[in-house]
Design a protein around this motif. Structure first.
Motif, PDB file in Angstrom:
ATOM      1  N   THR A 128       0.816  -1.210   0.000  1.00  0.00           N
ATOM      2  CA  THR A 128       0.000   0.000   0.000  1.00  0.00           C
ATOM      3  C   THR A 128       0.851   1.263   0.000  1.00  0.00           C
ATOM      4  O   THR A 128       0.320   2.368  -0.054  1.00  0.00           O
ATOM      5  CB  THR A 128      -0.931   0.033   1.225  1.00  0.00           C
ATOM      6  N   ARG A 169       2.939   2.046   2.551  1.00  0.00           N
ATOM      7  CA  ARG A 169       3.153   2.468   3.934  1.00  0.00           C
ATOM      8  C   ARG A 169       4.452   1.878   4.480  1.00  0.00           C
ATOM      9  O   ARG A 169       4.773   0.722   4.218  1.00  0.00           O
ATOM     10  CB  ARG A 169       1.984   2.024   4.823  1.00  0.00           C
ATOM     11  N   PRO A 227       2.974   7.925  -0.548  1.00  0.00           N
ATOM     12  CA  PRO A 227       2.145   6.772  -0.906  1.00  0.00           C
ATOM     13  C   PRO A 227       1.375   6.953  -2.194  1.00  0.00           C
ATOM     14  O   PRO A 227       1.156   5.990  -2.934  1.00  0.00           O
ATOM     15  CB  PRO A 227       1.209   6.617   0.298  1.00  0.00           C
ATOM     16  N   SER A 285       2.739  -0.035  -7.286  1.00  0.00           N
ATOM     17  CA  SER A 285       2.157  -1.170  -6.571  1.00  0.00           C
ATOM     18  C   SER A 285       1.299  -2.027  -7.497  1.00  0.00           C
ATOM     19  O   SER A 285       1.296  -3.258  -7.390  1.00  0.00           O
ATOM     20  CB  SER A 285       1.331  -0.686  -5.377  1.00  0.00           C
ATOM     21  N   LEU A 329      -7.613   4.257  -7.349  1.00  0.00           N
ATOM     22  CA  LEU A 329      -7.186   2.866  -7.374  1.00  0.00           C
ATOM     23  C   LEU A 329      -7.781   2.109  -8.555  1.00  0.00           C
ATOM     24  O   LEU A 329      -7.190   1.139  -9.036  1.00  0.00           O
ATOM     25  CB  LEU A 329      -7.552   2.181  -6.065  1.00  0.00           C
TER      26      LEU A 329
END
Length: 276
Positions: A93, A95, A106, A113, A169
């Motif tokens: 994520t 983090r 992020p 990701s 996302l």
């Protein structure tokens, strides 16, 4: 303590206030140390070859193990300041999974990701906003096979249409679909992206993808007619450059390893602290 901040392109970020005392980090050995140093070398090379966008854009690498942990640059440092020890370890994520005196970005990991999660071979993901890369990303025809350097990406380059700053996302699925199994992608109206099984491979691909874009902007700016080889020749060159052609009389299966060794010698000369 965290607060919501804004970067110049209005991308919201989670900024972490650095502690007054330096955070003690666990000793790093073995494969993680090797990857930290290789990734730090790539950051320094991107800086050396002027492919940076101040403190923005990222290069991430997957660490071995089932945890799905990654290394990425500390948000706020120039690429020329990145070292093996100040790279931040994060989860899928974006983090941090270990204490660090440095904040992370992020939102900038949205693209990375998605690709890391979808492509088991994408151990390293490299994204840039270079002048030439952004120029070609704005051209309707994309990257043209104008030069032998460009041929490496002939039929092996994905394209992703611009959807705004990568904060949603849902865009991840489209990013992954547009990249497919390609080693590189042009993010239209945005920039360039390469993946690799190693940081070295991702860097070499980015170096030549950006060089191909530089050649194209220079060739098209000249205003003369362009000579484009036929598709059969372009495909042959692409296979040869990928080491996937067995029809040629000679083979060169050590070019990339020799180039990477030369680049490491360069980093040792110009930025020897990258290993710290």
């Amino acid at each position: 303590m965290t607060e919501l901040s804004m970067r110049p392109d209005r991308t919201p970020q989670v900024a972490q206030t650095a502690p007054s005392a330096e955070v003690a980090k666990p000793a790093v050995v073995g494969e993680e140390l090797r990857l930290r140093r290789e990734l730090a070398a790539v950051y320094r090379l991107v800086a050396h070859f002027r492919m940076t966008d101040l403190i923005f854009t990222h290069i991430s690498v997957r660490l071995p193990g089932p945890e799905q942990h990654f290394l990425i640059n500390p948000y706020g440092l120039l690429f020329e300041e990145v070292t093996a020890s100040n790279l931040v370890k994060i989860d899928l994520t974006g983090r941090p999974v270990e204490e660090s005196p440095h904040p992370v970005n992020p939102a900038g990991f949205v693209i990375h990701s998605a690709i890391h999660a979808a492509r088991s071979d994408a151990h390293c993901v490299l994204h840039t906003h270079t002048k030439a890369g952004c120029a070609v990303a704005a051209q309707e025809h994309g990257l043209l096979p104008l030069n032998q350097i460009s041929m490496e990406f002939y039929g092996r380059l994905g394209y992703h249409d611009y959807e705004g700053v990568a904060l949603n996302l849902a865009e991840q699925q489209r990013l992954v679909a547009d990249l497919g199994g390609h080693p590189a992608m042009i993010l239209r109206n945005h920039g360039l992206l390469t993946v690799g099984e190693t940081p070295a491979q991702a860097f070499l691909r980015m170096y030549y993808l950006d060089k191909a874009c530089e050649i194209q902007t220079a060739a098209t700016a000249a205003g003369a007619g362009l000579v484009i080889p036929g598709p059969d020749v372009c495909e042959l060159a692409a296979r040869q450059l990928a080491g996937a052609d067995d029809s040629s009389d000679l083979q060169d299966d050590q070019a990339n390893d020799l180039a990477w060794s030369a680049l490491l010698r360069l980093v040792e000369r110009v930025a020897p602290d990258y290993k710290d």
